[in-house]
Write an enzyme that holds these catalytic residues in place. Sequence first.
Site, PDB file in Angstrom:
ATOM      1  N   LYS A   8      -0.178  -8.731  -2.909  1.00  0.00           N
ATOM      2  CA  LYS A   8       0.729  -9.627  -3.606  1.00  0.00           C
ATOM      3  C   LYS A   8       0.671 -11.040  -3.013  1.00  0.00           C
ATOM      4  O   LYS A   8       0.529 -12.025  -3.736  1.00  0.00           O
ATOM      5  CB  LYS A   8       2.150  -9.078  -3.526  1.00  0.00           C
ATOM      6  CG  LYS A   8       3.035  -9.510  -4.655  1.00  0.00           C
ATOM      7  CD  LYS A   8       4.373  -8.787  -4.575  1.00  0.00           C
ATOM      8  CE  LYS A   8       4.315  -7.396  -5.158  1.00  0.00           C
ATOM      9  NZ  LYS A   8       5.519  -6.618  -4.913  1.00  0.00           N
ATOM     10  N   ARG A  78       9.940  -9.484  -0.949  1.00  0.00           N
ATOM     11  CA  ARG A  78       9.131  -8.438  -1.585  1.00  0.00           C
ATOM     12  C   ARG A  78       8.100  -7.912  -0.612  1.00  0.00           C
ATOM     13  O   ARG A  78       7.576  -8.635   0.213  1.00  0.00           O
ATOM     14  CB  ARG A  78       8.378  -9.017  -2.790  1.00  0.00           C
ATOM     15  CG  ARG A  78       9.151 -10.063  -3.532  1.00  0.00           C
ATOM     16  CD  ARG A  78       8.297 -10.932  -4.423  1.00  0.00           C
ATOM     17  NE  ARG A  78       7.761 -10.234  -5.564  1.00  0.00           N
ATOM     18  CZ  ARG A  78       6.936 -10.804  -6.433  1.00  0.00           C
ATOM     19  NH1 ARG A  78       6.544 -12.047  -6.266  1.00  0.00           N
ATOM     20  NH2 ARG A  78       6.491 -10.121  -7.455  1.00  0.00           N
ATOM     21  N   GLY A  87       5.673  -0.170  -7.301  1.00  0.00           N
ATOM     22  CA  GLY A  87       7.018   0.352  -7.123  1.00  0.00           C
ATOM     23  C   GLY A  87       7.274   1.104  -5.840  1.00  0.00           C
ATOM     24  O   GLY A  87       8.360   1.622  -5.649  1.00  0.00           O
ATOM     25  N   ARG A 338      -2.277  -9.083 -10.392  1.00  0.00           N
ATOM     26  CA  ARG A 338      -3.087  -8.093  -9.680  1.00  0.00           C
ATOM     27  C   ARG A 338      -4.026  -7.442 -10.676  1.00  0.00           C
ATOM     28  O   ARG A 338      -3.832  -7.533 -11.889  1.00  0.00           O
ATOM     29  CB  ARG A 338      -2.194  -7.040  -9.021  1.00  0.00           C
ATOM     30  CG  ARG A 338      -1.428  -6.219 -10.037  1.00  0.00           C
ATOM     31  CD  ARG A 338      -0.543  -5.194  -9.381  1.00  0.00           C
ATOM     32  NE  ARG A 338       0.348  -4.623 -10.381  1.00  0.00           N
ATOM     33  CZ  ARG A 338       1.516  -4.049 -10.115  1.00  0.00           C
ATOM     34  NH1 ARG A 338       1.954  -4.010  -8.875  1.00  0.00           N
ATOM     35  NH2 ARG A 338       2.239  -3.544 -11.061  1.00  0.00           N
ATOM     36  N   HIS A 454       7.771   2.256 -15.132  1.00  0.00           N
ATOM     37  CA  HIS A 454       7.178   2.940 -13.979  1.00  0.00           C
ATOM     38  C   HIS A 454       6.343   4.146 -14.416  1.00  0.00           C
ATOM     39  O   HIS A 454       5.199   4.317 -14.007  1.00  0.00           O
ATOM     40  CB  HIS A 454       8.304   3.371 -13.025  1.00  0.00           C
ATOM     41  CG  HIS A 454       7.813   4.102 -11.816  1.00  0.00           C
ATOM     42  ND1 HIS A 454       7.722   5.466 -11.775  1.00  0.00           N
ATOM     43  CD2 HIS A 454       7.366   3.648 -10.622  1.00  0.00           C
ATOM     44  CE1 HIS A 454       7.260   5.837 -10.594  1.00  0.00           C
ATOM     45  NE2 HIS A 454       7.032   4.751  -9.873  1.00  0.00           N
ATOM     46  N   SER A 780     -33.371  24.998  -3.176  1.00  0.00           N
ATOM     47  CA  SER A 780     -32.144  24.502  -3.788  1.00  0.00           C
ATOM     48  C   SER A 780     -31.014  24.896  -2.857  1.00  0.00           C
ATOM     49  O   SER A 780     -30.820  26.084  -2.565  1.00  0.00           O
ATOM     50  CB  SER A 780     -31.958  25.128  -5.174  1.00  0.00           C
ATOM     51  OG  SER A 780     -30.745  24.669  -5.720  1.00  0.00           O
ATOM     52  N   CYS A 847     -27.363  23.007  -5.759  1.00  0.00           N
ATOM     53  CA  CYS A 847     -26.716  23.563  -6.942  1.00  0.00           C
ATOM     54  C   CYS A 847     -25.308  24.085  -6.664  1.00  0.00           C
ATOM     55  O   CYS A 847     -24.732  24.775  -7.479  1.00  0.00           O
ATOM     56  CB  CYS A 847     -27.576  24.649  -7.557  1.00  0.00           C
ATOM     57  SG  CYS A 847     -27.801  26.061  -6.486  1.00  0.00           S
ATOM     58  N   TYR A 867     -32.663  16.051  -6.770  1.00  0.00           N
ATOM     59  CA  TYR A 867     -31.651  16.173  -7.817  1.00  0.00           C
ATOM     60  C   TYR A 867     -30.405  16.887  -7.317  1.00  0.00           C
ATOM     61  O   TYR A 867     -30.435  17.573  -6.298  1.00  0.00           O
ATOM     62  CB  TYR A 867     -32.215  16.921  -9.032  1.00  0.00           C
ATOM     63  CG  TYR A 867     -32.503  18.382  -8.794  1.00  0.00           C
ATOM     64  CD1 TYR A 867     -31.495  19.341  -8.941  1.00  0.00           C
ATOM     65  CD2 TYR A 867     -33.776  18.812  -8.409  1.00  0.00           C
ATOM     66  CE1 TYR A 867     -31.749  20.679  -8.706  1.00  0.00           C
ATOM     67  CE2 TYR A 867     -34.031  20.150  -8.168  1.00  0.00           C
ATOM     68  CZ  TYR A 867     -33.016  21.082  -8.314  1.00  0.00           C
ATOM     69  OH  TYR A 867     -33.266  22.407  -8.070  1.00  0.00           O
TER      70      TYR A 867
HETATM   71  P1  ADP Z   1       6.959  -4.489  -7.736  1.00  0.00           P
HETATM   72  O1  ADP Z   1       5.907  -4.333  -6.693  1.00  0.00           O
HETATM   73  O2  ADP Z   1       7.773  -3.273  -7.929  1.00  0.00           O
HETATM   74  O3  ADP Z   1       6.408  -5.085  -8.991  1.00  0.00           O
HETATM   75  P2  ADP Z   1       7.958  -7.104  -7.072  1.00  0.00           P
HETATM   76  O4  ADP Z   1       8.036  -7.477  -5.648  1.00  0.00           O
HETATM   77  O5  ADP Z   1       6.810  -7.627  -7.818  1.00  0.00           O
HETATM   78  O6  ADP Z   1       8.017  -5.524  -7.147  1.00  0.00           O
HETATM   79  O7  ADP Z   1       9.284  -7.574  -7.756  1.00  0.00           O
HETATM   80  C1  ADP Z   1      10.244  -6.827  -8.426  1.00  0.00           C
HETATM   81  C2  ADP Z   1      10.774  -7.648  -9.591  1.00  0.00           C
HETATM   82  O8  ADP Z   1      11.383  -8.829  -9.123  1.00  0.00           O
HETATM   83  C3  ADP Z   1       9.669  -8.066 -10.512  1.00  0.00           C
HETATM   84  O9  ADP Z   1      10.070  -7.882 -11.812  1.00  0.00           O
HETATM   85  C4  ADP Z   1       9.479  -9.525 -10.216  1.00  0.00           C
HETATM   86  O10 ADP Z   1       9.053 -10.227 -11.338  1.00  0.00           O
HETATM   87  C5  ADP Z   1      10.863  -9.965  -9.767  1.00  0.00           C
HETATM   88  N1  ADP Z   1      10.759 -11.087  -8.820  1.00  0.00           N
HETATM   89  C6  ADP Z   1      10.079 -11.087  -7.674  1.00  0.00           C
HETATM   90  N2  ADP Z   1      10.134 -12.298  -7.074  1.00  0.00           N
HETATM   91  C7  ADP Z   1      10.865 -13.093  -7.865  1.00  0.00           C
HETATM   92  C8  ADP Z   1      11.263 -14.467  -7.804  1.00  0.00           C
HETATM   93  N3  ADP Z   1      10.887 -15.266  -6.809  1.00  0.00           N
HETATM   94  N4  ADP Z   1      12.030 -14.942  -8.794  1.00  0.00           N
HETATM   95  C9  ADP Z   1      12.401 -14.129  -9.828  1.00  0.00           C
HETATM   96  N5  ADP Z   1      12.041 -12.854  -9.951  1.00  0.00           N
HETATM   97  C10 ADP Z   1      11.291 -12.312  -8.989  1.00  0.00           C
HETATM   98 MG    MG Z   2       5.609  -6.685  -9.189  1.00  0.00          MG
END
Ligand code: ADP
Ligand code: MG
Length: 893
Positions: A8, A78, A87, A338, A454, A780, A847, A867
């Site tokens: 990320k 995050r 998630g 990603r 999810h 084989s 085999c 093979y």
């Molecule tokens: P995940 O790995 O579960 O996607 P994230 O870390 O990407 O978790 O974030 C969870 C939620 O929070 C996502 O929907 C993301 O868009 C939102 N989010 C993360 N950072 C920000 C931010 N700086 N401002 C607003 N929303 C955010």
């Molecule tokens: Mg995310």
Amino acid sequence: MKSLLGGKGANLAEMCRLGLPVPPGFTISTDVCTYYYKHHSSYPKSLEAEVLENIRRIESEIGKTFGDPENPLLFSVRSGARASMPGMMDTVLNLGMNDKIVVGIANLSKNPRFAWDNYRRFVQMYGDVVLGLQPINPNDADPFEEIIDKLKAEKRIELDTDLSVDDLKFLVQEFKYVIKARTGKEFPTDPMKQLWGAISAVFGSWMNTRAIKYRSLNGIPDEWGTAVNVQAMVYGNMGTDSATGVAFTRDPSTGENKFYGEYLVNAQGEDVVAGVRTPQPINKAGRKNTEDITLESLMPIQYKELTKIRSILESHYRDMQDVEFTIERGVLWMLQTRTGKRTATASLRIAVEMQESGMLTKEEALMRVDPEQLNHLLHPTFDPNADLKVVAKGLPASPGAASGRVVFNADDAEEWAERGEDVILVRIETSPEDIGGMDAAKGILTSRGGMTSHAAVVARGMGKCCVAGCKDIFVVYSAKQFVIGDKAINQGEWISLNGSTGEVILGKAPTVEPEISGNFTKLMEWADSIKRLGVRTNADTPHDAQVAIQFGAKGIGLCRTEHMFFQEERLSAMREMIMADNPVWRKSALAKLLPMQTEDFIGIFEVMDGLPVTIRTLDPPLHEFLPSRVELMETLLDLKLKLKDENDLTKLNALLKKIRINEDLLNKAEVLNEVNPMLGTRGCRLGIMYPELTEMQAKAIFEAACICKRRGVDVHPEIMVPLITSKEELIHQKNIINKVAREIMDKHGIELDYLVGTMIELPRAALLAADIAAEADFFSFGTNDLTQTTLGLSRDDAGKFLPYYVQKGIYKDEPFQKLDQAGVGKLIDFAVREGQKAKPAIKLGICGEHGGDPSSIEFFHKVGLAYVSCSPYRVPIARLTAAQVVIKEEREN
Ligand code: ADP
Ligand code: MG
Ligand code: MG
């Protein structure tokens, strides 16, 4: 970069570099996580100062101050590991709020509802992720949602957005009260304390059970650690000019080159993924209902900017991206990108189309497709002509056809699956703790959530059939049932899911074979042009051989002759042969089998026209062709009891005759009974004890070959002697085979090209490979038996301890699935080199079941086999893997 900043963080940095709008922030690297776990959950000394410095930088960039009630800056905290773990790690949004700051935000935004809604969300997320207030049992409701639901019920309102400011104030208070009452923890009011609490919670979550489970399912090492991303908040919930969404640069389900996504107006990110409200499509292409309002029509300027970003990201990453975005009062912000998870069909289509558009080379395209994923393309779908009882329809979240018994939580799914049951996991929505159960289930059905929920995302990643957001069903966890209209479906009942249409079907639906698409053929052709390893198949019938040819097999590497003897009429001839006490009687019984076996081989040779067919002489111990001793004893008892009531003389005689036959069978079964049949009278030992048997099989093979050749079929029989330990055994069998071959060819006046070789499946055979090679046209490797005998374990009994071994890390992998390269592999490597020294032209193949396993195939390529032979459905996997090995080798050099 990724290893330090996590996926990320690295991608956020990359988007900044590309000039895309990303809210300012900073990333605490995975190094700190490693340090944290090595030093009793503490941080390096310099960290505090660095974090402060970065906060100051963001403050000056944005013109807001962290913790200042007059003009507050809020953060999202995050997690982000090196590999994407959707998630798995929890995020805290709106961090930096307290009772004073919320008032400041209300004043500044002139929107008290917005301020209090953020505060409510913050207390909820922080209470859950950092302070640990979570449901105790899998079937319990989320404690926060419970409070919200209660309030909504009291107020008779349906949507979260209908909560008033006073309601939200009440919720904040109630949340804090329950947190304190249930966890004993005070909610921190100091924003700095909140930040550090969140940072250590992210690091702490790296070692929570569901993260550990996800890693072990996906082979991600624990040592990698996670990074922490701290980022200024942007708001999608500031009114109707704000929104939040997720999108894929191509359709993740079909792979079609069209922009695909979902969004919600006036919402924060979590709302889309959690499936609390049902999101709307971003554009016309994704529209399912005419009432849907697209982002394209609602906010055309922002949508256009988003499509520009789409192409910038695709041409930069040269792969399909999965992005999160938020629009705050008309301003678009990118929150994440990603590499997007996709179905097997999509993976194939995207790789091929990106190659055709010049974005990727053939080699790159080939590397993009995971060989194991091909499996999903080649497997059956529901029979379109069957009369299916479709009772509900949800979103086609992840394709496939699955049938199973209904269960309602992940633990049950795992437990039932362990007992060998096929299960369908039915949930209102799934969450990261359900990963284990989702993996164990054949399919997943949820009543809530969209295509990016999810359940949908994880299922696509697993290649698992999923129907999401099925509003027709009503799930009642406590009653372990779900209701459709006036019909209730209880735990344990069978249902079927069609992940490509979203249909929910009652009962177990019949399936049909898949059709293979043009993209598949193209990719496979590229693979064939690059790979060096040959791919054959293990097939015992013309039908299997035909399937394998369609999948691109270039020969049969193992045709087991015994499978042909299990059909009704043959079995009786086979038993007669076994019961015969002398060679003359035995030969007369075998004479009955000869024409049938000849027919079998004719069928196979015809299908395999022009390709080699390796036929193994009889391998299993003879007792397998007799009823079991217990069965015979029971039959005898029954018959004897009947004698009592019988007074008709002819019938009595008939009964007595039956008794005698069964007694003979039982006697024979006793004689043949072995304590370790796997190490007993089987393989070439049979043909040596009963030369007539090998003679009959050789006759059948050469008769069939001559007949086919006369019909113009190009035949290449390769006769393979199993389970030898010495060259003498091979010579013994070879003499019989060659003698028969001469006789039959003379009889037909036809010359055949044929080979006689052997399986190397006992350690002694591998050790004496040089000796044996002098007598063999080919080797084989029978890696199933070679694994059993090298490791000294029987596959039939190892189930008791192997899973435990793998779980404890005593064995890295299950040796019958992935070749034990260090042990068994060493024997193979030795035998290859010795065999080639003695006879440079010797043909080498394998085999065992490992012939279809990617990591094992890589090994076989490297030791220089000609093979691999695997089951028909794994042929494409082997072809692709064989190409990928070559590409990897070239990249290394
Ligand atoms: P995940 O790995 O579960 O996607 P994230 O870390 O990407 O978790 O974030 C969870 C939620 O929070 C996502 O929907 C993301 O868009 C939102 N989010 C993360 N950072 C920000 C931010 N700086 N401002 C607003 N929303 C955010
Ligand atoms: Mg995310
Ligand atoms: Mg064997």
